[in-house]
Design a protein around this motif. Structure first.
Motif, PDB file in Angstrom:
ATOM      1  N   GLY A 216      42.178  17.330  40.015  1.00  0.00           N
ATOM      2  CA  GLY A 216      41.951  17.735  38.625  1.00  0.00           C
ATOM      3  C   GLY A 216      43.218  17.710  37.810  1.00  0.00           C
ATOM      4  O   GLY A 216      43.228  17.258  36.655  1.00  0.00           O
ATOM      5  N   SER A 217      44.319  18.181  38.399  1.00  0.00           N
ATOM      6  CA  SER A 217      45.610  18.173  37.710  1.00  0.00           C
ATOM      7  C   SER A 217      46.126  16.746  37.525  1.00  0.00           C
ATOM      8  O   SER A 217      46.695  16.409  36.479  1.00  0.00           O
ATOM      9  N   ILE A 218      45.917  15.895  38.532  1.00  0.00           N
ATOM     10  CA  ILE A 218      46.337  14.488  38.431  1.00  0.00           C
ATOM     11  C   ILE A 218      45.573  13.796  37.310  1.00  0.00           C
ATOM     12  O   ILE A 218      46.148  13.032  36.519  1.00  0.00           O
ATOM     13  N   LEU A 219      44.262  14.064  37.227  1.00  0.00           N
ATOM     14  CA  LEU A 219      43.462  13.472  36.158  1.00  0.00           C
ATOM     15  C   LEU A 219      43.968  13.928  34.790  1.00  0.00           C
ATOM     16  O   LEU A 219      44.108  13.110  33.869  1.00  0.00           O
ATOM     17  N   LEU A 220      44.263  15.215  34.642  1.00  0.00           N
ATOM     18  CA  LEU A 220      44.759  15.745  33.370  1.00  0.00           C
ATOM     19  C   LEU A 220      46.073  15.081  32.976  1.00  0.00           C
ATOM     20  O   LEU A 220      46.238  14.652  31.821  1.00  0.00           O
ATOM     21  N   ASP A 221      47.000  14.970  33.921  1.00  0.00           N
ATOM     22  CA  ASP A 221      48.289  14.331  33.631  1.00  0.00           C
ATOM     23  C   ASP A 221      48.109  12.854  33.266  1.00  0.00           C
ATOM     24  O   ASP A 221      48.784  12.342  32.365  1.00  0.00           O
ATOM     25  N   SER A 222      47.208  12.175  33.961  1.00  0.00           N
ATOM     26  CA  SER A 222      46.991  10.746  33.709  1.00  0.00           C
ATOM     27  C   SER A 222      46.413  10.519  32.319  1.00  0.00           C
ATOM     28  O   SER A 222      46.866   9.630  31.577  1.00  0.00           O
ATOM     29  N   ILE A 303      36.352  22.508  36.440  1.00  0.00           N
ATOM     30  CA  ILE A 303      36.700  21.593  37.541  1.00  0.00           C
ATOM     31  C   ILE A 303      37.917  22.114  38.299  1.00  0.00           C
ATOM     32  O   ILE A 303      37.948  22.111  39.536  1.00  0.00           O
ATOM     33  N   ILE A 304      38.938  22.571  37.567  1.00  0.00           N
ATOM     34  CA  ILE A 304      40.128  23.136  38.220  1.00  0.00           C
ATOM     35  C   ILE A 304      39.749  24.365  39.032  1.00  0.00           C
ATOM     36  O   ILE A 304      40.247  24.582  40.140  1.00  0.00           O
ATOM     37  N   GLU A 305      38.835  25.165  38.486  1.00  0.00           N
ATOM     38  CA  GLU A 305      38.362  26.346  39.218  1.00  0.00           C
ATOM     39  C   GLU A 305      37.587  25.941  40.471  1.00  0.00           C
ATOM     40  O   GLU A 305      37.772  26.509  41.546  1.00  0.00           O
ATOM     41  N   ALA A 306      36.728  24.913  40.341  1.00  0.00           N
ATOM     42  CA  ALA A 306      35.945  24.440  41.497  1.00  0.00           C
ATOM     43  C   ALA A 306      36.836  23.873  42.587  1.00  0.00           C
ATOM     44  O   ALA A 306      36.543  23.995  43.778  1.00  0.00           O
ATOM     45  N   SER A 307      37.958  23.266  42.169  1.00  0.00           N
ATOM     46  CA  SER A 307      38.888  22.680  43.139  1.00  0.00           C
ATOM     47  C   SER A 307      39.774  23.721  43.805  1.00  0.00           C
ATOM     48  O   SER A 307      40.571  23.388  44.681  1.00  0.00           O
ATOM     49  N   ARG A 308      39.665  24.972  43.359  1.00  0.00           N
ATOM     50  CA  ARG A 308      40.470  26.083  43.891  1.00  0.00           C
ATOM     51  C   ARG A 308      41.964  25.809  43.724  1.00  0.00           C
ATOM     52  O   ARG A 308      42.769  26.245  44.524  1.00  0.00           O
ATOM     53  N   LEU A 309      42.296  25.041  42.675  1.00  0.00           N
ATOM     54  CA  LEU A 309      43.700  24.737  42.400  1.00  0.00           C
ATOM     55  C   LEU A 309      44.398  25.942  41.788  1.00  0.00           C
ATOM     56  O   LEU A 309      45.581  26.180  42.001  1.00  0.00           O
TER      57      LEU A 309
END
Length: 678
Positions: A216-222, A303-309
């Protein structure tokens, strides 16, 4: 054969993989029918040891593998890397070159290297198969590098299962790294369509099973990196997809503020809105005409919450912004997804390096039932995306609000009346040194609490109307100072009581007492308050999010109030114990029954008189720290402390015999003067 392989993997995993917590397991959405053969682990391999991992291959039409974890004698899915997409083939189609294998497990592409996704061998297939399926011709495919349109049909026709999600994230990352030159409207539209496919609200739960928790974080940065290079036509651009929206404007120092408004679908039944403003005073910093790009993600927080990031519960859309380096602050308004009244919000920025939500970059200006207004610090490398989190530990309740308002009003009135009475009877009640010292402490306790109560109301007004940040800092500083002054004057009164009880033959002069009392009562709070703001404010860690009060989560500035206050409460509890021990002795000649009754009355009276004057009611705050969600604890604490001014008037002034006598004498004197005047 497959059963034997899966069984061996279970035995190997018992020694390699740690136990998996229950919170890491979720149920796939209805769209998550991937190609794994779950029967092998679920039906054929016994689940006996918690934490055991069963890894199995996918069905023939998919590549990758799925892992299950044993929990409570049942196999539950942990990660699903089964994918139907061939990302390497899609990327090759954009470049219009064949993939050439090279050493190290990479593929040479147009002078660069593309790593294999999922560690598997790419199946090249026939470039353009997906495009032909949707009716696209070779000419469209040959122009794919201009707008990526040739790969859209294959991606949109694939199910957004966890394995495909991971591969699409990798594809978007590679495009943003290698193909982000001259990002025109066509490229941005195609990029947004691809991203929207895996950002859909119907597949949010699938992100829980993506192998890379940072996806999720990679997608946001991209997306931020790619959109930041968007070329603007005629000074503006707007590209809208279901689950991602991009807007851009040309900006310069003569622009009278620039705003971005978003209204997007959050799920099948509701929309949420977001509003981003670049203040006019920020635009004045621009040396030349530049551009501002903003991207809205209605589902990325979930999505970030679901990924437990990150454990934070996101309660609004995620807004990203790409600005020139000269611009540092933006004003954001988020509509809340969950509009429950007893839950407060926190303004946060996504720290792209640490990959977590960070409250230090934002300050809350307004928080009501439906929306939140934040001022956030923008930074090109760390803080580009912002949102709001739910803070369930902050308890709001209508009963607490009414108690606080009524209690503060009565407290302010009582303290004003207390100071008026003290002024009237001062000459009558301060004839001896010990009574002078007692009433001197009482007046300063009442004054400190009165000013603190008024400042408490002003701080709430500053917060609710979002006047400005410096005013909130000033209100917090003086509120901190006068609440500390209240406690240190109660500490001085406690020391005075011990002096009267234990040091009977030691005399202290009035000037020495006044100098010592002022040093303790106002000197110590001033030192603590100044040091607190000097240490934490340069780091933007002085104020907490959403209130004009000391920060707790980042800098623990609140300890500068809690530690002195609780220390003084402990000392004053000892003082009350000494008073009870000294005054609870029986008088000579009384019967045993009358002695017990007399002792009980005397002890109860002393405790009742000293509890509000020495601040012991604040000790109930410990209960709210231990169980911050308990409404009875909060109501008890609010009742005792909101009405502290009334208790000081009652026990410190009205129930004091010498004060009542002085008032009576003053009233009689006034009547005699009135009679003589007539």
């Amino acid at each position: 054969m497959m059963v034997r392989v899966a069984h061996c993997l279970v035995l190997w995993a018992l020694h390699v993989f740690p136990a998996v917590p229950h919170t890491a397991l979720r149920v796939l959405s209805k769209e998550s029918k991937s190609g794994n053969q779950q029967d092998e682990c679920i039906n054929l391999i016994p689940c006996k040891d918690n934490g055991a991992i069963c890894i199995q291959s996918c069905s023939p039409s998919f590549h990758g593998e799925t892992s299950f974890v044993c929990e409570d004698t049942k196999w539950k899915m942990f990660t699903d890397a089964c994918a139907s997409l061939d990302v390497q083939s899609l990327f090759q189609r954009i470049f219009e070159h064949k993939l050439v294998p090279s050493s190290g497990g990479h593929v040479s592409v147009a002078g660069g290297h593309l790593p294999f996704v999922g560690g598997g061998k790419p199946v090249l297939g026939k470039p353009g198969d997906g495009a032909k399926y949707f009716g696209a011709d070779d000419h469209e495919s040959s122009n794919c590098q201009a707008d990526f349109s040739c790969i859209i049909p294959d991606i949109l026709s694939s199910p957004a299962i966890p394995g495909n999600i991971a591969d699409i994230v990798e594809l978007l990352k590679k495009i943003s790294q290698l193909l982000s030159e001259n990002v025109n409207r066509g490229k941005m539209q195609s990029y947004s369509r691809i991203a929207s496919h895996i950002l859909s609200s119907s597949v949010v739960s699938n992100w829980a099973f993506v192998r890379d928790r940072n996806a999720g974080s990679i997608l946001l940065d991209s997306v931020n990196a790619f959109a930041g290079k968007l070329l603007l036509r005629n000074g503006s651009e707007s590209i809208q997809e279901h689950f991602i929206s991009t807007k851009g404007y040309s900006i310069h120092k003569n622009t009278s503020g620039k705003s971005f408004d978003f209204s997007m679908e959050f799920n099948s039944t509701a929309n949420i809105t977001g509003h981003l403003v670049i203040p006019e005073e920020e635009l004045l910093k621009l040396p030349k005409t530049s551009k501002a790009i903003s991207i809205a993600f209605p589902t990325l927080g979930a999505i970030i919450e679901a990924s437990r990031l990150d454990p934070g519960l996101v309660n609004g859309m995620v807004l990203s912004v790409s600005l020139p380096e000269e611009l540092r602050h933006v004003l954001l308004t988020f509509e809340k997804v969950n509009k429950v009244e007893n839950i407060e919000a926190q303004c946060v920025a996504w720290h792209s390096t640490k990959r977590r939500w960070d409250t230090r970059a934002c300050t809350m200006k307004l928080d009501n039932t439906s929306s939140v207004v934040c001022v956030c610090r923008h930074h090109q490398r760390t803080y580009k995306s912002f949102s709001i989190l739910m803070s369930p530990t902050v308890l709001r309740n209508a009963v607490l609000d009414y108690i606080t308002r009524i209690g503060l009003g009565l407290s302010i009135f009582s303290l004003a009346l207390c100071l008026t009475i003290e002024a009237v009877v001062w000459q009558h009640v301060t004839k001896t040194e010990i009574t002078y010292m007692r009433h001197f402490c009482l007046v300063n306790i009442a004054t400190s609490l009165l000013i603190a109560d008024v400042l408490f109301i002003l701080a709430a007004i500053v917060h609710n109307t979002a006047l400005n940040y410096p005013l909130c800092v000033a209100a917090t500083f003086f509120l901190h100072f006068f609440y500390l002054a209240l406690f240190f004057w109660m500490f001085t009164l406690g020391l005075l009581i011990l002096y009267g009880l234990l040091l009977v033959f030691f005399k202290i002069t009035r000037p020495v007492f006044i100098a010592t009392a002022f040093s303790i009562g106002y000197g110590c709070p001033l030192v603590i308050s100044v040091l607190t703001v000097a240490i934490t404010e340069p780091k933007n860690g002085y104020l907490r999010s959403g209130a004009c009060w000391l920060n707790w989560y980042e800098t623990k500035a609140l300890l500068a109030f809690i530690v002195p206050a609780l220390s003084i409460i402990v000392v004053n509890v000892v003082v009350v114990g000494v008073v009870v021990a000294k005054t609870g002795r029986s008088s000579v000649g009384e019967s045993c029954k009358s002695q017990d009754l007399s002792n009980m009355i005397r002890i109860s009276k002393n405790v009742a008189l000293l509890t509000p004057l020495l601040g012991l009611t604040w000790g109930f705050g410990l209960a709210t720290i231990v169980d911050s969600r308990s409404l009875p604890f909060h109501i008890t604490f609010a009742l005792l402390n909101a009405f502290q001014g009334f208790f000081i008037l009652l026990f410190g002034t009205l129930l004091d015999r010498k004060t009542r006598e002085a008032l009576r004498e003053n009233c009689l004197s006034s009547k005699r003067k009135c009679s003589l005047a007539k």
